[in-house]
Design an enzyme around this catalytic site. Structure first.
Site, PDB file in Angstrom:
ATOM      1  N   ASP A  43       0.849  -1.191   0.000  1.00  0.00           N
ATOM      2  CA  ASP A  43       0.000   0.000   0.000  1.00  0.00           C
ATOM      3  C   ASP A  43       0.881   1.236   0.000  1.00  0.00           C
ATOM      4  OD1 ASP A  43      -2.466  -1.366   0.067  1.00  0.00           O
ATOM      5  OD2 ASP A  43      -2.375  -1.561   2.237  1.00  0.00           O
ATOM      6  N   ASP A  61      -6.986  -1.527  -4.634  1.00  0.00           N
ATOM      7  CA  ASP A  61      -8.061  -1.174  -3.698  1.00  0.00           C
ATOM      8  C   ASP A  61      -8.966  -0.103  -4.294  1.00  0.00           C
ATOM      9  OD1 ASP A  61      -6.834  -2.885  -1.840  1.00  0.00           O
ATOM     10  OD2 ASP A  61      -5.707  -1.242  -0.927  1.00  0.00           O
TER      11      ASP A  61
END
Length: 167
Positions: A128, A147
Site C-alpha cells: 500500500d 483497492d
C-alpha cells in the site's frame, strides 16, 4: 459488439473486453507497486499535498489492516477468497457480458482482487502507498490502485443496482 451464437437465437457479447479492463487494472496496479518499492524505503513518507502523502507500507491483513496481526494464516485465507470470488466474477462476466455498467463494475473488482492476490502470493502481504489524511482527524489507512479499482467497482455496482431497481 454483440454476436449471435449459431446454436442460439440469443445475442451474446464477448468476455474479452471485460477481461482486458481487468488486465489493465492489474498492470497499472503492479507497475505502481514496483515503482513505489524501488523509490521508497519501508515506512518512508513523502508529502505531496496538505492532505495526501505517498508512503510504503505492507498490509498482511485485509481492508483497513483487518487481521494484520493474525499470525500468517490470513494470507492463505484472503488469497483463497479472492481466487474464488475472481472465478465467480469471470462466470458473471461471461453470463452478463452485454450489461455494460454491471460488467465495468465486475471487471474493476476482478482486476483489483487479482492485483492484491499477486502481492499476497509474491510477497506475503499487500503493498500500500496512497495515504490520505486530514489534520486533527488522523490518517485513513493507506491503500493502492487495486483497492481503488475495487472501491470504484463497488460504487458502479451499487449504481447499476439502483438503476435496475428504479426501472
Amino acid at each position: 459488439m454483440a454476436t449471435k451464437n449459431r446454436f442460439s437465437s440469443k445475442p451474446q457479447s464477448s468476455l474479452l473486453p471485460w477481461l482486458g479492463i481487468a488486465a489493465i487494472v492489474i498492470l497499472l496496479d503492479q507497475v505502481s507497486k514496483i515503482t513505489i518499492t524501488r523509490l521508497f524505503a519501508y515506512a518512508e513518507e513523502r508529502v505531496v499535498t496538505a492532505f495526501f502523502n505517498l508512503t510504503l507500507v505492507y498490509n498482511p491483513g485485509a481492508a483497513f489492516s483487518f487481521l494484520r496481526d493474525a499470525g500468517g494464516w490470513q494470507r492463505y485465507f484472503f488469497t483463497a477468497i479472492a481466487v474464488g470470488v475472481s472465478l465467480y466474477i469471470v462466470y458473471l462476466l461471461k453470463k452478463h457480458a452485454g450489461q455494460r455498467l454491471f460488467c465495468w463494475a465486475l471487471a474493476l473488482i476482478l482486476g483489483g482482487a487479482i492485483g492484491n492476490v499477486i502481492d499476497r502470493v509474491a510477497y506475503g502481504h499487500v503493498i500500500d502507498f496512497l495515504d490520505f489524511h486530514l489534520k486533527g482527524w488522523g490518517h485513513f489507512p493507506a491503500f493502492n490502485l487495486a483497492d481503488s479499482a475495487i472501491f470504484l467497482g463497488v460504487v458502479l455496482f451499487i449504481l447499476d443496482e439502483l438503476r435496475r431497481v428504479n426501472k
